[in-house]
Motif scaffolding. Structure first.
Motif, PDB file in Angstrom:
ATOM      1  N   PHE A  81     -56.624  60.344  -4.683  1.00 54.51           N
ATOM      2  CA  PHE A  81     -57.927  59.615  -5.253  1.00 54.51           C
ATOM      3  C   PHE A  81     -57.647  58.915  -6.561  1.00 54.51           C
ATOM      4  O   PHE A  81     -56.759  59.199  -7.213  1.00 54.51           O
ATOM      5  CB  PHE A  81     -58.878  60.499  -5.538  1.00 54.51           C
ATOM      6  CG  PHE A  81     -59.349  61.350  -4.404  1.00 54.51           C
ATOM      7  CD1 PHE A  81     -60.384  60.996  -3.653  1.00 54.51           C
ATOM      8  CD2 PHE A  81     -59.347  62.567  -4.339  1.00 54.51           C
ATOM      9  CE1 PHE A  81     -61.015  61.341  -2.521  1.00 54.51           C
ATOM     10  CE2 PHE A  81     -59.938  63.341  -2.959  1.00 54.51           C
ATOM     11  CZ  PHE A  81     -60.951  62.677  -2.112  1.00 54.51           C
ATOM     12  N   HIS A  82     -58.342  57.558  -6.407  1.00 59.72           N
ATOM     13  CA  HIS A  82     -58.261  56.762  -7.839  1.00 59.72           C
ATOM     14  C   HIS A  82     -56.844  55.975  -7.945  1.00 59.72           C
ATOM     15  O   HIS A  82     -56.674  56.212  -9.128  1.00 59.72           O
ATOM     16  CB  HIS A  82     -58.775  57.677  -8.793  1.00 59.72           C
ATOM     17  CG  HIS A  82     -60.194  58.147  -8.426  1.00 59.72           C
ATOM     18  ND1 HIS A  82     -61.238  57.645  -8.349  1.00 59.72           N
ATOM     19  CD2 HIS A  82     -60.471  59.285  -8.347  1.00 59.72           C
ATOM     20  CE1 HIS A  82     -62.341  58.289  -8.219  1.00 59.72           C
ATOM     21  NE2 HIS A  82     -61.889  59.639  -8.355  1.00 59.72           N
ATOM     22  N   VAL A  83     -56.314  55.854  -6.806  1.00 58.28           N
ATOM     23  CA  VAL A  83     -55.032  55.145  -6.918  1.00 58.28           C
ATOM     24  C   VAL A  83     -55.139  53.756  -6.339  1.00 58.28           C
ATOM     25  O   VAL A  83     -55.495  53.725  -5.099  1.00 58.28           O
ATOM     26  CB  VAL A  83     -53.868  56.079  -6.450  1.00 58.28           C
ATOM     27  CG1 VAL A  83     -52.534  55.096  -6.567  1.00 58.28           C
ATOM     28  CG2 VAL A  83     -53.736  57.332  -7.226  1.00 58.28           C
ATOM     29  N   MET A  84     -54.646  52.552  -6.961  1.00 63.33           N
ATOM     30  CA  MET A  84     -54.933  51.299  -6.191  1.00 63.33           C
ATOM     31  C   MET A  84     -53.349  50.872  -5.901  1.00 63.33           C
ATOM     32  O   MET A  84     -52.475  51.378  -6.398  1.00 63.33           O
ATOM     33  CB  MET A  84     -55.531  50.180  -7.248  1.00 63.33           C
ATOM     34  CG  MET A  84     -55.627  48.919  -6.680  1.00 63.33           C
ATOM     35  SD  MET A  84     -56.816  48.655  -5.611  1.00 63.33           S
ATOM     36  CE  MET A  84     -58.458  48.610  -7.021  1.00 63.33           C
ATOM     37  N   ILE A  85     -53.234  50.412  -4.634  1.00 61.27           N
ATOM     38  CA  ILE A  85     -51.735  49.755  -4.194  1.00 61.27           C
ATOM     39  C   ILE A  85     -51.828  48.199  -4.403  1.00 61.27           C
ATOM     40  O   ILE A  85     -53.070  47.508  -3.910  1.00 61.27           O
ATOM     41  CB  ILE A  85     -51.855  49.896  -2.682  1.00 61.27           C
ATOM     42  CG1 ILE A  85     -51.904  51.536  -2.743  1.00 61.27           C
ATOM     43  CG2 ILE A  85     -50.632  49.502  -2.235  1.00 61.27           C
ATOM     44  CD1 ILE A  85     -51.841  52.137  -1.172  1.00 61.27           C
ATOM     45  N   LEU A  86     -51.046  47.666  -4.944  1.00 64.83           N
ATOM     46  CA  LEU A  86     -50.758  46.163  -5.248  1.00 64.83           C
ATOM     47  C   LEU A  86     -49.666  45.809  -4.446  1.00 64.83           C
ATOM     48  O   LEU A  86     -48.479  46.591  -4.477  1.00 64.83           O
ATOM     49  CB  LEU A  86     -50.401  45.700  -6.627  1.00 64.83           C
ATOM     50  CG  LEU A  86     -51.828  45.923  -7.826  1.00 64.83           C
ATOM     51  CD1 LEU A  86     -52.278  47.354  -7.853  1.00 64.83           C
ATOM     52  CD2 LEU A  86     -51.238  45.408  -9.024  1.00 64.83           C
ATOM     53  N   SER A  87     -49.856  44.850  -3.431  1.00 61.82           N
ATOM     54  CA  SER A  87     -48.716  44.113  -2.788  1.00 61.82           C
ATOM     55  C   SER A  87     -48.533  42.666  -3.167  1.00 61.82           C
ATOM     56  O   SER A  87     -49.673  41.949  -3.478  1.00 61.82           O
ATOM     57  CB  SER A  87     -49.309  43.905  -1.192  1.00 61.82           C
ATOM     58  OG  SER A  87     -49.469  45.252  -0.742  1.00 61.82           O
ATOM     59  N   ALA A  88     -47.335  42.322  -3.486  1.00 61.58           N
ATOM     60  CA  ALA A  88     -47.058  41.014  -3.799  1.00 61.58           C
ATOM     61  C   ALA A  88     -47.465  40.086  -3.065  1.00 61.58           C
ATOM     62  O   ALA A  88     -47.058  40.099  -1.868  1.00 61.58           O
ATOM     63  CB  ALA A  88     -45.562  41.064  -4.347  1.00 61.58           C
ATOM     64  N   LYS A  89     -48.078  39.138  -3.551  1.00 65.00           N
ATOM     65  CA  LYS A  89     -48.621  37.817  -2.494  1.00 65.00           C
ATOM     66  C   LYS A  89     -47.200  37.122  -2.283  1.00 65.00           C
ATOM     67  O   LYS A  89     -47.282  36.583  -1.092  1.00 65.00           O
ATOM     68  CB  LYS A  89     -49.509  36.895  -3.192  1.00 65.00           C
ATOM     69  CG  LYS A  89     -50.705  37.508  -3.193  1.00 65.00           C
ATOM     70  CD  LYS A  89     -52.004  36.617  -3.850  1.00 65.00           C
ATOM     71  CE  LYS A  89     -53.046  37.185  -3.795  1.00 65.00           C
ATOM     72  NZ  LYS A  89     -54.245  36.593  -3.664  1.00 65.00           N
ATOM     73  N   ALA A  90     -46.356  36.994  -3.087  1.00 65.58           N
ATOM     74  CA  ALA A  90     -45.047  36.202  -2.775  1.00 65.58           C
ATOM     75  C   ALA A  90     -44.128  37.510  -2.412  1.00 65.58           C
ATOM     76  O   ALA A  90     -43.440  38.378  -2.902  1.00 65.58           O
ATOM     77  CB  ALA A  90     -44.459  35.731  -4.157  1.00 65.58           C
ATOM     78  N   ALA A  91     -43.587  37.379  -0.984  1.00 66.65           N
ATOM     79  CA  ALA A  91     -42.975  38.518  -0.272  1.00 66.65           C
ATOM     80  C   ALA A  91     -41.560  38.429  -1.002  1.00 66.65           C
ATOM     81  O   ALA A  91     -40.979  39.572  -0.987  1.00 66.65           O
ATOM     82  CB  ALA A  91     -42.792  37.855   1.068  1.00 66.65           C
ATOM     83  N   ASP A  92     -41.021  37.396  -1.736  1.00 70.48           N
ATOM     84  CA  ASP A  92     -39.845  37.517  -2.382  1.00 70.48           C
ATOM     85  C   ASP A  92     -39.629  37.914  -3.743  1.00 70.48           C
ATOM     86  O   ASP A  92     -38.824  37.573  -4.341  1.00 70.48           O
ATOM     87  CB  ASP A  92     -38.967  36.163  -1.980  1.00 70.48           C
ATOM     88  CG  ASP A  92     -39.719  34.932  -2.711  1.00 70.48           C
ATOM     89  OD1 ASP A  92     -40.897  35.080  -3.241  1.00 70.48           O
ATOM     90  OD2 ASP A  92     -39.264  33.857  -2.853  1.00 70.48           O
ATOM     91  N   MET A  93     -40.992  38.305  -4.190  1.00 69.17           N
ATOM     92  CA  MET A  93     -40.775  38.738  -5.720  1.00 69.17           C
ATOM     93  C   MET A  93     -39.935  39.853  -5.930  1.00 69.17           C
ATOM     94  O   MET A  93     -39.893  40.937  -5.222  1.00 69.17           O
ATOM     95  CB  MET A  93     -42.265  39.461  -6.041  1.00 69.17           C
ATOM     96  CG  MET A  93     -42.385  39.825  -7.442  1.00 69.17           C
ATOM     97  SD  MET A  93     -43.933  40.390  -7.926  1.00 69.17           S
ATOM     98  CE  MET A  93     -45.042  39.102  -7.833  1.00 69.17           C
ATOM     99  N   PRO A  94     -38.996  39.545  -6.777  1.00 66.71           N
ATOM    100  CA  PRO A  94     -37.877  40.481  -7.295  1.00 66.71           C
ATOM    101  C   PRO A  94     -38.474  41.838  -7.829  1.00 66.71           C
ATOM    102  O   PRO A  94     -39.523  41.675  -8.493  1.00 66.71           O
ATOM    103  CB  PRO A  94     -36.714  39.736  -8.195  1.00 66.71           C
ATOM    104  CG  PRO A  94     -37.855  38.698  -8.570  1.00 66.71           C
ATOM    105  CD  PRO A  94     -38.995  38.273  -7.768  1.00 66.71           C
TER     106      PRO A  94
END
Length: 107
Positions: A81-94
């Motif tokens: 519970f109460h955990v956010m997931i962030l996915s980089a919009k730039a697939a190549d973000m290092p």
């Protein structure tokens, strides 16, 4: 000033309850990410069906003792519970840039 939603796609985590899941030993199952501050937020390995979060995504605790602790996850995972997931919009973000963003969120 740049906003997180300009750099990452934001979504709520899986909201699993650890005590309702079957815990397993590595290498079985997937990481269970909670709001803990240590060990990248990973508190157990669990046997659960997909969908999973993907390696390289960032998890952020939204409450608890580790509020705003942010970690890049090294492998597939599910969240409590109460955990956010962030996915980089730039697939190549290092990785180093993701780690920088984790520090910014923490601060």
């Amino acid at each position: 000033m740049m906003r997180l939603d300009e750099v990452f796609d934001l979504r709520y985590g899986h909201s699993y309850e650890l005590n309702a899941l079957d815990q397993v030993e590595d290498p079985s199952g997937v990481n269970f990410v909670s709001r803990a501050m240590g060990n990248n937020g990973v508190t157990a390995r669990v046997d659960v069906s997909p969908p999973y979060g993907s390696a390289g995504e960032v998890t952020v605790a939204l409450s608890g003792n580790g509020v705003l602790s942010a970690f890049v996850q090294p492998e597939a995972f599910v969240t409590g519970f109460h955990v956010m997931i962030l996915s980089a919009k730039a697939a190549d973000m290092p990785l180093v840039e993701k780690l920088w963003w984790c520090r910014c969120i923490w601060e």
